[in-house]
Design a protein around this motif. Structure first.
Motif, short mmCIF file in Angstrom:
data_model
loop_
_atom_site.label_atom_id
_atom_site.label_comp_id
_atom_site.label_asym_id
_atom_site.label_seq_id
_atom_site.Cartn_x
_atom_site.Cartn_y
_atom_site.Cartn_z
N UNK A 80 0.87 -1.17 0.00
CA UNK A 80 0.00 0.00 0.00
C UNK A 80 0.91 1.22 0.00
N UNK A 81 0.66 2.17 -0.88
CA UNK A 81 1.56 3.31 -1.05
C UNK A 81 1.14 4.48 -0.17
N UNK A 82 2.11 5.30 0.28
CA UNK A 82 1.76 6.43 1.14
C UNK A 82 0.96 7.49 0.38
N UNK A 83 -0.03 8.03 1.06
CA UNK A 83 -0.89 9.08 0.51
C UNK A 83 -1.22 10.02 1.66
N UNK A 84 -0.87 11.29 1.56
CA UNK A 84 -1.13 12.20 2.69
C UNK A 84 -2.60 12.33 3.05
N UNK A 85 -3.48 11.97 2.12
CA UNK A 85 -4.92 12.05 2.42
C UNK A 85 -5.46 10.76 3.03
#
Length: 500
Positions: free
Chosen positions: A376-381
């Protein structure tokens, strides 16, 4: 009420307990605050109906999802934390996971340190947890400076046959590195350990290994039933107080150093709750990144069935293959890890699927059960927030095309291995599949919550050593990486103490 403490560690899971073990020889007065209690060795601990159908160990807790709907998150609050229920898989991240990696769904960022920096701490963590494995079987295995302390846990006869089927299907099965004393586990009861609580010390978990070691020192104590409400900082930014309740009474500790290790969601929530006039967005949050970049592995359970192959395995969980970890997807993209689950029983399958027990039994006796996992990739939201005192987890699942491609490739392998029927079911948000990323570490305080040793950029006596620090989730179990970072940060803290 104020108790004497030089160091307070919040949480007794993998990050907190390992940090306690690292700091125990310092002689400083260390108090570990744990929200839960020690698990008792009750019949429910080895009862698949009690665990999987009745959920007797799940907390009565509600979080809100991104739409504001309540759900039970399935985290465990007990001495040792979630590691009491883990599958005891202690894998290193691959060396490539520390560099930027392009996926079908986006980019996994490079770490601020290279694998070579982590390698000695991985080795130390493997020795601490007495990991059983063989580093020579998996071609994606990164460089080891030493051997695993123990040989791999033996394949059961059905799994030994499976290893041969997989090799003929063109993949490279390898032994999972495991932290479990298999003889001691089976002596208590003939069950899997994956998702079963350890109540006798047979698993090498946070309580059994580092916490037990830390508590052998007279300067270390454990307080249970402690719900930390907030942290307080002074005008200079030093964390001056830890405020918590225990037995319905408000208590306070005033330490020199605070280590937060309550889990990626709860650690972020505690920092966000700890507002004051100077820090209306919470502590450690000048970057605005606390609670952001939440990640939770994309996971699917896959059952491979053959009508005439009986699976007689009790524990099953000894194999993996990483042939598609670094490549093998569309455009030769990386996909992830495929490892065995603990053996699914008729009761577990019936509880999870709603099938009649007789039908679930027919399937379970003929199935080999797999855990297919991708990044799972980082996403600030994708973030943790606190609303009116309630935790809200707005998980924005990412990189799903990669996961779908991995499930497809895994099913192809299982069919080539002679399993004509393959069933799959994705895990949902109620299953905490390695939550991480809410207080990532990095050199730039404008973009990161923690420095390279997990110390807050904003508060020089605050460290966060659970899975919050991870800048990427990779596609393997994070427990060993958390322990390695806690040992690395602990050594740094001791050097600072000696220099002061």
């Amino acid at each position: 009420m104020s108790l004497p403490a030089d160091i307070v560690i919040i949480g007794s899971g993998m990050g907190g307990a390992t940090m306690a073990a690292a700091l125990a020889p310092s002689g400083r007065r260390i108090v570990i605050l744990e929200r839960g209690e020690a698990l008792a060795d009750t019949p429910a601990a080895r009862d698949d109906v009690a665990i999987f159908r009745d959920g007797v160990f799940r907390p009565e807790e509600q979080w809100l999802d991104g739409q504001g709907q309540p759900f039970n998150p399935g985290n465990y609050y007990c001495v040792g934390g979630n590691s009491k229920f883990y599958g005891a898989v202690l894998l290193r991240y691959r060396a490539e996971d520390f560099a930027e990696m392009h996926h079908l769904g986006g980019i996994s960022p490079a770490w601020p340190v290279a694998y070579a920096e982590f390698e000695p701490w991985y080795q130390a963590a493997e020795e601490m947890f007495q990991v059983a494995g063989d580093a020579g079987e998996d071609p994606t295995e990164p460089r080891h400076s030493g051997a695993y302390p123990r040989p791999p846990v033996a394949d059961e006869p059905s799994i030994a046959q499976l290893r041969g089927y997989l090799q003929k299907a063109g993949v490279t099965p390898s032994s999972l590195p495991l932290g479990v004393d298999i003889e001691a586990w089976l002596e208590r009861a003939k069950t899997p350990w994956d998702a079963f609580p350890d109540t006798t010390g047979a698993k090498k978990d946070a309580q059994t290994v580092p916490l037990q070691h830390a508590l052998s020192y007279p300067n270390v104590s454990l307080e249970t039933g402690c719900l930390v409400e907030r942290l307080a900082a002074d005008a200079d930014g030093r964390i001056s107080k830890v405020l918590y309740t225990q037995g319905g009474k408000a208590r306070t500790l005033e330490p020199q150093l605070v280590v937060l290790a309550a889990g990626a969601v709860n650690s972020a929530a505690l920092l966000l709750r700890s507002v004051d006039d100077a820090r209306p967005d919470g502590l450690a949050n000048s970057s605005g990144q606390v609670g952001r970049n939440f990640m939770n592995h994309n996971c699917t359970a896959v059952l491979a069935l053959h009508p005439f192959r009986q699976n007689t395995a009790v524990y099953q969980k000894t194999l993996q293959f990483n042939d598609f970890y670094l490549s093998g997807g569309p455009e030769n993209a990386p996909l992830g890890n495929v490892q065995l689950l603990g053996k699914i029983s008729a009761n577990i399958l019936a509880a999870q699927s709603g099938l009649p027990r007789w039908m679930a039994g027919l399937i379970a006796r003929r199935s080999v059960d797999w855990y297919v996992m991708s990044e799972d990739l980082p996403d600030p939201e994708s973030r943790v927030t606190v609303e009116n005192g309630q935790i809200r987890l707005d998980w924005k699942r990412s990189n799903w095309p990669t996961h779908e491609a991995l499930v497809t490739r895994a099913k192809e392998v299982f069919r080539k291995a002679g399993y004509p029927l393959v069933l799959s079911r994705a895990f949902d948000r109620r299953t905490p599949s390695h939550q991480c990323g809410t207080a990532r570490f990095g050199a730039d305080p404008r973009q990161n919550v923690l420095d390279l040793y997990c110390r807050s950029h904003d508060h020089k006596n605050l460290y966060v050593t659970d899975a919050s620090f991870l800048p990427s989730s990779a596609a393997v179990n994070p427990a060993l990486t958390i322990a390695a970072q806690a040992l690395r940060a602990g050594a740094h803290i001791k050097e600072r103490m000696q220099a002061a």
